[in-house]
Design a protein around this motif. Structure first.
Motif, PDB file in Angstrom:
ATOM      1  N   GLU B  81       0.835  -1.123   0.047  1.00  0.00           N
ATOM      2  CA  GLU B  81      -0.091  -0.014   0.045  1.00  0.00           C
ATOM      3  C   GLU B  81       1.020   1.236   0.130  1.00  0.00           C
ATOM      4  N   SER B  82       1.867   1.260   0.780  1.00  0.00           N
ATOM      5  CA  SER B  82       2.712   2.310   0.731  1.00  0.00           C
ATOM      6  C   SER B  82       3.514   2.713  -0.587  1.00  0.00           C
ATOM      7  N   GLU B  83       3.842   1.500  -1.047  1.00  0.00           N
ATOM      8  CA  GLU B  83       4.507   1.696  -2.413  1.00  0.00           C
ATOM      9  C   GLU B  83       3.457   2.342  -3.326  1.00  0.00           C
ATOM     10  N   MET B  84       2.179   1.697  -3.422  1.00  0.00           N
ATOM     11  CA  MET B  84       1.508   2.355  -4.151  1.00  0.00           C
ATOM     12  C   MET B  84       1.122   3.905  -4.161  1.00  0.00           C
ATOM     13  N   ARG B  85       1.144   4.359  -2.881  1.00  0.00           N
ATOM     14  CA  ARG B  85       1.090   5.496  -2.395  1.00  0.00           C
ATOM     15  C   ARG B  85       1.995   6.677  -3.240  1.00  0.00           C
ATOM     16  N   ALA B  86       3.398   5.934  -3.180  1.00  0.00           N
ATOM     17  CA  ALA B  86       4.433   6.723  -4.028  1.00  0.00           C
ATOM     18  C   ALA B  86       4.376   6.718  -5.391  1.00  0.00           C
ATOM     19  N   VAL B  87       3.342   5.882  -5.915  1.00  0.00           N
ATOM     20  CA  VAL B  87       3.159   5.721  -7.246  1.00  0.00           C
ATOM     21  C   VAL B  87       2.054   6.688  -7.709  1.00  0.00           C
ATOM     22  N   ARG B  88       0.906   7.047  -6.876  1.00  0.00           N
ATOM     23  CA  ARG B  88      -0.302   7.735  -6.940  1.00  0.00           C
ATOM     24  C   ARG B  88       0.217   9.050  -7.153  1.00  0.00           C
ATOM     25  N   GLY B  89      -0.065   9.959  -7.930  1.00  0.00           N
ATOM     26  CA  GLY B  89       0.158  11.396  -8.101  1.00  0.00           C
ATOM     27  C   GLY B  89       1.695  11.734  -8.485  1.00  0.00           C
ATOM     28  N   ASP B  90       2.340  10.760  -8.470  1.00  0.00           N
ATOM     29  CA  ASP B  90       3.672  10.972  -8.813  1.00  0.00           C
ATOM     30  C   ASP B  90       3.962  10.509 -10.172  1.00  0.00           C
ATOM     31  N   ARG B  91       4.004   8.970 -10.065  1.00  0.00           N
ATOM     32  CA  ARG B  91       4.082   8.551 -11.662  1.00  0.00           C
ATOM     33  C   ARG B  91       2.957   8.239 -12.568  1.00  0.00           C
ATOM     34  N   VAL B  92       1.905   8.116 -11.562  1.00  0.00           N
ATOM     35  CA  VAL B  92       0.437   8.329 -12.510  1.00  0.00           C
ATOM     36  C   VAL B  92      -0.414   9.040 -11.625  1.00  0.00           C
ATOM     37  N   SER B  93      -0.859  10.034 -12.364  1.00  0.00           N
ATOM     38  CA  SER B  93      -1.781  11.025 -11.816  1.00  0.00           C
ATOM     39  C   SER B  93      -3.301  10.969 -12.569  1.00  0.00           C
ATOM     40  N   MET B  94      -4.113  11.421 -11.952  1.00  0.00           N
ATOM     41  CA  MET B  94      -5.497  11.188 -12.585  1.00  0.00           C
ATOM     42  C   MET B  94      -6.480  12.724 -12.495  1.00  0.00           C
ATOM     43  N   ILE B  95      -7.273  12.492 -13.643  1.00  0.00           N
ATOM     44  CA  ILE B  95      -8.090  13.858 -13.643  1.00  0.00           C
ATOM     45  C   ILE B  95      -9.465  13.402 -13.700  1.00  0.00           C
ATOM     46  N   PHE B  96     -10.344  14.060 -12.987  1.00  0.00           N
ATOM     47  CA  PHE B  96     -11.681  13.488 -12.945  1.00  0.00           C
ATOM     48  C   PHE B  96     -12.612  14.129 -13.647  1.00  0.00           C
ATOM     49  N   GLN B  97     -13.863  13.614 -13.751  1.00  0.00           N
ATOM     50  CA  GLN B  97     -15.005  14.173 -14.579  1.00  0.00           C
ATOM     51  C   GLN B  97     -15.227  15.673 -14.152  1.00  0.00           C
ATOM     52  N   GLU B  98     -15.627  15.650 -12.900  1.00  0.00           N
ATOM     53  CA  GLU B  98     -16.387  16.830 -12.442  1.00  0.00           C
ATOM     54  C   GLU B  98     -15.434  17.647 -11.932  1.00  0.00           C
ATOM     55  N   PRO B  99     -15.144  18.806 -12.311  1.00  0.00           N
ATOM     56  CA  PRO B  99     -14.319  19.828 -11.735  1.00  0.00           C
ATOM     57  C   PRO B  99     -14.967  20.545 -10.597  1.00  0.00           C
ATOM     58  N   MET B 100     -15.995  20.523 -10.495  1.00  0.00           N
ATOM     59  CA  MET B 100     -16.907  21.025  -9.261  1.00  0.00           C
ATOM     60  C   MET B 100     -16.688  20.252  -8.105  1.00  0.00           C
ATOM     61  N   VAL B 101     -16.578  19.029  -8.222  1.00  0.00           N
ATOM     62  CA  VAL B 101     -16.532  17.974  -6.981  1.00  0.00           C
ATOM     63  C   VAL B 101     -15.235  17.408  -6.795  1.00  0.00           C
ATOM     64  N   SER B 102     -14.379  17.657  -7.836  1.00  0.00           N
ATOM     65  CA  SER B 102     -12.998  16.743  -7.627  1.00  0.00           C
ATOM     66  C   SER B 102     -11.984  17.567  -6.839  1.00  0.00           C
TER      67      SER B 102
END
Ligand code: ADP
Ligand code: MG
Lengths: 313, 330, 520
Positions: B81-102
């Protein structure tokens, strides 16, 4: 902001007027009057009439209202029929105790409820969550009176940690005062804690379904940061409203706590006053409590913006 | 050289009271370095879950039950899980559909951007702030300094999505998962935002997995296209292959619904998608054969009994449809 | 028609007497010690500091230690000197001349003189003072100071029982110094002549009394509120213990030394446990009396045969136990067994007899009409006895319904004579004349003028023998007419720590803390 505050405070005036009228009507429409309680079962009808006259109760009610209200606007709440002491003096003497009690109860309940609500939300639908739901159900359904007695039996009689009677104001001796206040504020806060925890849990669950929470996770935050920073701050806004409403309930619940723990608060006084139809005392105290409640609401509204910046004044 | 992302027989199921919903029945595809891959398909066919599976953020009660996800040759399924956290936002990031709520309504833009930097980089707040402002400038957000102190609700939808893009690309990730990033925006700003996103991603060499059902968008930016239906990939190929030689009847249905697009080899009358009749089948109770079979105008003997495997139609083109069995075997 | 328990009553009285006697003997063995603070648990807070304005019994409990009336009660409820050392009535009982004790000082050091008596009664009688029980004193036409130590009371009408008015417990016709009143006519710091000085009142917390070292006690041994009244305790802290369960805990925890009302439901626990933990429980027969009144002006209950039927349907012992377990004495008379006027005639009352009850119902032509028993839950016994009455009446086929009201509403119905049956209870009335005055609230004086005339005769004489005969006649008249059914007098259960010595409660309900000391 200042303009907003001023506006709100000015708006309190008509509300208070309405409360004054309603309190007066309410108090005067319940059957029985203070004269009858004062003379007890002992008097002749003539004596009763005499007492009534001496209290001005023989006047038509609109006249009584105008007389009372005329004094109220000049800041004079009159004298209690029961004690003969000016109502305002009694409020000044007794309200601080109620205020300290309810505030400590509130702090305790928030300190207990918000973390447990968060935890319950984190472990939703697991054994821990069900346990929490059960405890909080107990919390809302246990009568405060019974809870207070049990607390006294265990912590004061069995364990001897706290005194079961007596009182020292906290502002005179903080340490001794706190000893007298601990059990009452915990038992009083317990009910509120249950309500606030449930509110926290449900608004946390609400918030945690939202995209910004997923977004926060997708940033690489730990689950705790997601919960405590991103979810909680949003979930706290509705919780804050609940706390505000609950504070009003605490002012009511304080009556029972004050009776069980023998605290010289305003709640106990008001109840005695209601039982003895002590019109000036009931009217004055309720008017005052309404004012306090309005200020609590104002404080909640002001604080709300800190948690939900979308709110506009 | 490894592909940036390789999804191999991914299966993500939701264990609900009414049964197991196979949100991702089985999905495999790859994204190369700097490549833009568009994932298309009707609503509910598992596009978002695919993206979230990559981050291993499938919401409760969903769970990845099978398959592997490889990021630059590393198997994410084996990560802690902590290795995954290092991936998220750094090596892989994500943009969501609703900028109003994301974006979190309770925190300022600056707070959220600086946080994004400091989760992964040991830099001071000022440094993170400067980096964030520079990034906001890159996504052409006007007056970025002032915007740092604004709350999301004080920005328009387009500006908010620029902020999301800025945040996603702050740390030059290898892969950007963009889940319908412009769907919720005003048509007039959709193109600008998309353009900004693609340009910024290209500048940092970031590959994009772009989820959309706007085929016009796909035709403009996609290097390759993955078409999903009911938790499966029904067809994939280069943009050119998909638009000019759509092999799956479902893909053709999709294309037919877009009036401004070339129709490929089929010259039948244009009709909207829903006129294919029927709805996406229930994912808890998928038919034994091809999931599209009940709606398919071209269904024949094996379709309602056997599920079609992916048939290769070329080195980059494949379709899961019995129509192409012979073609593939040839 | 004798009550079966008449004999056991005598036996129990003896037993109680023994308990008290041994307690008294134990305390008598040691010499009193001066000093210490005693914490006393009261049922409620003081309501008013000013005895001239007060009408609550709890105020008497506290203030009787601070202020004094001219005369007071012995244990047997005889009138004894206090601030007045002697007195003389005129032959027509319209003037009373009293000689005051010389050298008696107020807590401010000034000597109490005749002018203070005049001022105090004028204040008590002034309608502006708003004493709710002012009417008790209305027969006083004038009070005159003849010299520094002699006062004369001029009465409107002849009143041989006037000394009972001067000894009244609630409100206390206290003699106060003029200078204790502020510019608004209010007393904020009470100054009296009693054994203890009023020191401080923290509302809802405590009333603090301090020993008055210069106190001059009447002569003779301690006897009720009279006789030796020397204070030994340095301080008395009177604390309201509004919640009875908590009050018991406080006593067990030694947070209070005396609990004035020990809840009956804890007696078993006392026997098993507390008695071994240094707590002493005493049970003193009380003079409060509980009953159900009939509305003599109402449908159904105006019929004397119906009321007789009710009387025959009820068993006083059962009702008494329902309300107070074994801590009350069934008594069909308003005169308590401790009173000198209590004679065998007062035990007369119909014993429960269902056949007779039905017979009377038939005679009354009762046809199942609903009869309402008004009561309140504010005083638990009033409610419990109403329920017991209802169920016993139901056994003979009376369709009674219990109607629970709030105390003020119940009072309102009582004063409005707006009830069929009303479950009630009344505080101690040492003089039977005062007690029988209650018949007026049922409308009995109008309906049965002969009762009123008997009462007037009793009121017109102070000849004990004559009065005794008249009271017997009145009681027998109530047996005939059944304007009410009297149930019981409850006992005072007082609990205190064993190091508290010399403590007793009187049957009029006033605890006495002079003559009390601590043996710690
Ligand atoms: N919370 C959930 N509970 C149960 N099933 C879900 C949940 N979220 C998604 N699913 C299932 O996953 C399927 C795919 O969802 P999603 O990936 O969001 O579709 P889309 O292609 O529109 O992005 C849905 O059709 C639904 O059956
Ligand atoms: Mg989606």
């Amino acid at each position: 902001m200042l303009a907003y505050l001023l506006k709100r405070i000015v708006l309190m005036v008509p509300t208070l007027l309405l409360v004054a009228l309603m309190v007066f009507l309410l108090v005067h429409f319940i059957p029985g009057d203070p004269a009858i309680v004062m003379v007890g079962g002992d008097a002749t009808p003539e004596a009763l009439e005499q007492v009534r006259r001496s209290l001005g109760l023989d006047q038509p009610q609109p006249v009584q209202f105008v007389t009372w209200f005329g004094h109220v606007v000049t800041g004079d709440l009159g004298r209690s029929i029961g004690t003969g002491i000016p109502v305002f003096e009694t409020i000044c003497e007794r309200f601080p105790t109620t205020f300290v009690l309810t505030t400590l109860a509130m702090l305790f309940s928030v300190a207990l409820a918000v973390p447990s609500g968060v935890l319950a939300a984190k472990f939703r639908n697991t054994g821990k969550d069900y346990l929490f739901m059960l405890v909080s159900l107990l919390g809302v359904s246990l009568p405060g009176f019974w809870l207070g007695l049990m607390a006294l039996l265990v912590f004061s009689v069995q364990l001897g940690w706290f005194p079961s009677s007596g009182y020292v104001p906290i502002w005179q001796d903080p340490i001794a005062g706190l000893r007298y206040m601990t059990l009452p504020s915990i038992t009083l806060g317990f009910f509120m804690a249950a309500v606030v925890a449930r509110m926290t849990r449900s608004s946390m669950l609400e918030v945690m379904r939202l995209e910004y929470v997923t977004h926060a996770r997708a940033k690489g935050l730990t689950e705790w940061s997601v919960l405590l920073k991103h979810a909680l701050k949003n979930a706290f806004a509705p919780t804050l409203t609940t706390i505000g409403i609950q504070y009003g309930m605490l002012l009511g619940g304080a009556v029972v706590t004050e009776t069980v723990f023998g605290l010289p608060g305003l709640g106990r006084f008001v109840v005695t006053a209601i039982y003895s139809r002590d019109y000036p005392a009931v009217q004055g105290c309720i008017l005052f409590i309404a004012l306090v409640y309005m200020f609590v609401n104002l404080a909640v509204d002001v604080l709300y913006k800190a948690f939900d910046p979308r709110v506009k004044y | 050289m490894y592909p940036v992302l390789k999804i191999d027989n991914l299966q993500t199921h939701f264990h609900t009271r009414t049964g197991v919903a196979k949100a991702i029945d089985v999905v495999s595809f790859e994204i190369g370095k700097g490549e833009i891959v568009c994932v298309v398909g009707e609503s509910g066919c598992g596009k978002s879950m695919t993206a979230l599976s990559v981050l291993r953020l499938v919401p409760h009660p969903g769970r990845i039950v099978g398959g592997e996800i490889w990021l630059d040759g590393e198997n994410l399924m084996a990560f802690s899980e902590s290795e995954m956290r290092a991936v998220r936002g750094d090596r892989v990031s994500m943009i969501f559909q609703e900028p109003m709520v994301s974006l979190n309504p309770a925190f300022t833009i600056g707070n959220q951007l600086i946080e994004a930097v400091r989760i992964h980089r040991r830099v001071s707040r000022t440094e993170a702030r400067e980096r964030a402002i520079a990034m906001l400038r890159r996504v052409e957000l006007p007056a970025p300094e002032a915007r740092m102190d604004a709350y999301p609700h004080e920005l328009s939808g387009g500006m908010r999505q620029r902020v999301m893009i800025a945040e996603a690309l702050l740390l030059d990730p290898a892969l950007l998962l963009a889940d319908e990033p412009t769907t919720a925006l005003d048509v007039t700003v959709q193109a600008q935002v998309l353009e900004v996103m693609v340009r910024a991603a290209r500048e940092s060499g970031t590959a994009i997995m772009m989820i959309t059902h706007n085929l016009a968008v796909v035709s403009e930016i996609a290097d390759r296209v993955v078409v999903m239906y009911a938790g499966r990939v029904v067809e994939q190929g280069t943009a050119e292959e998909i638009f000019t030689r759509p092999a799956h009847p479902y893909t053709r249905g999709l294309l037919r619904a877009i009036p401004s697009l070339p129709l490929g080899d089929d010259d039948g009358p244009r009709q909207p998608l829903y006129e294919m009749g029927g709805l996406v089948p229930s994912l808890t109770d998928l038919p034994p054969g091809c999931a599209f079979c009940p709606r398919c105008p071209e269904a024949f003997a094996p379709c309602d009994r056997e599920r079609p495997p992916g048939f290769a139609l070329g080195s980059t083109h494949a379709a899961a449809c019995w129509l192409h069995r012979q073609e593939a075997e040839r | 028609m004798m009550l079966a328990h008449a004999l056991t009553r005598a036996a129990r009285g003896l037993l109680l007497g023994l308990v008290l006697a041994t307690a008294a003997a134990a305390t008598a063995s040691a010499a009193p010690k001066v000093g210490g603070t005693l914490t006393f648990g009261l049922p409620t807070d003081l309501t008013k500091v000013d005895p001239h304005k007060s009408s609550a019994f709890v105020d008497t409990t506290i203030l009787s230690h601070v202020v004094e009336p001219l005369v007071t009660y012995s244990k047997k409820l005889e009138i004894r000197p206090l601030l007045a050392e002697s007195w003389k009535f005129s032959d027509d009982y319209k003037t009373l001349t009293m000689t005051l004790v010389a050298g008696k000082t107020f807590h401010n050091g000034r000597e109490m003189v005749a002018d203070d008596v005049v001022w105090s009664f004028k204040r008590l009688l002034d309608p502006e003072t708003k004493n709710p029980k002012r009417n008790l004193f209305e027969n006083i036409a004038d009070v005159v100071a003849l010299d520094a130590h002699t006062v004369r009371f001029d009465l409107n009408k002849s009143q041989p029982g006037f000394l009972h008015v001067l000894a009244n417990a609630n409100p206390i016709p206290a003699i106060l110094p003029k200078e204790s009143v502020d510019a608004n006519g209010e007393i904020t710091k009470l100054v009296g002549t009693g054994p203890f000085q009023f020191t401080e009142w923290k509302q809802g917390q405590y009333v603090l009394l301090k020993r008055y070292p210069q106190y001059k006690s009447p002569a003779g041994p301690k006897d009720g509120l009279a006789g030796d009244r020397t204070p030994y305790l340095d301080e008395i802290r009177m604390v309201p213990m509004t919640e009875e369960n908590v009050a018991v805990m406080a006593l067990v925890n030694k947070e209070i030394d005396v609990l004035q009302y020990f809840p009956a439901k804890y007696v078993e626990k006392y026997k098993k446990q507390y008695s071994k933990e240094g707590i002493v429980l005493t049970e003193v027969p009380g003079m409060s009396w509980y009953q159900v009144f009939f509305g003599l002006n109402q449908p159904v209950t105006s019929n004397p045969d119906f009321r007789k039927a009710v009387a025959y349907s009820l068993d006083l012992g059962t009702i008494t136990r329902a309300a107070y377990m074994e801590h009350a004495e069934a008594n069909p008379s308003v005169i308590p067994s401790q009173s000198g006027y209590y004679t065998e005639a007062h035990t007369t009352w119909p014993a429960r007899n269902l056949a007779k009850a039905k017979e009377y119902l038939k005679k009354a032509g009762y046809a199942g009409e609903k009869v309402v028993i008004d009561t309140t839950k504010n005083y638990a016994p009033m409610y419990k006895q109403a329920i017991a009455v209802q169920s016993q009446m139901a056994e003979v086929g009376i369709n009674a319904e219990v109607n629970v009201l709030e105390w003020p509403v119940l009072l309102k119905k009582l004063y409005g004579k707006d009830f069929q049956m009303l479950s009630f209870g009344i505080g101690p009335k040492p003089d039977p004349v005062d007690a029988y005055q209650y018949l007026n609230l049922t409308g009995a004086f109008e309906t049965y003028p002969e009762i009123k005339s008997l009462l007037d005769q009793a009121n017109a004489t102070d000849d004990t023998e004559k009065r005794r005969v008249l009271f017997e006649k009145i009681h027998l008249a109530t047996v005939d007419t059944v304007p009410w059914v009297e149930f019981y007098n409850y006992n005072y259960l007082n609990a205190f720590r064993d190091y508290v010595k010399g403590y007793e409660t009187l049957s009029i309900g006033v605890p006495v803390l002079w003559g009390v000391w601590l043996e710690k």
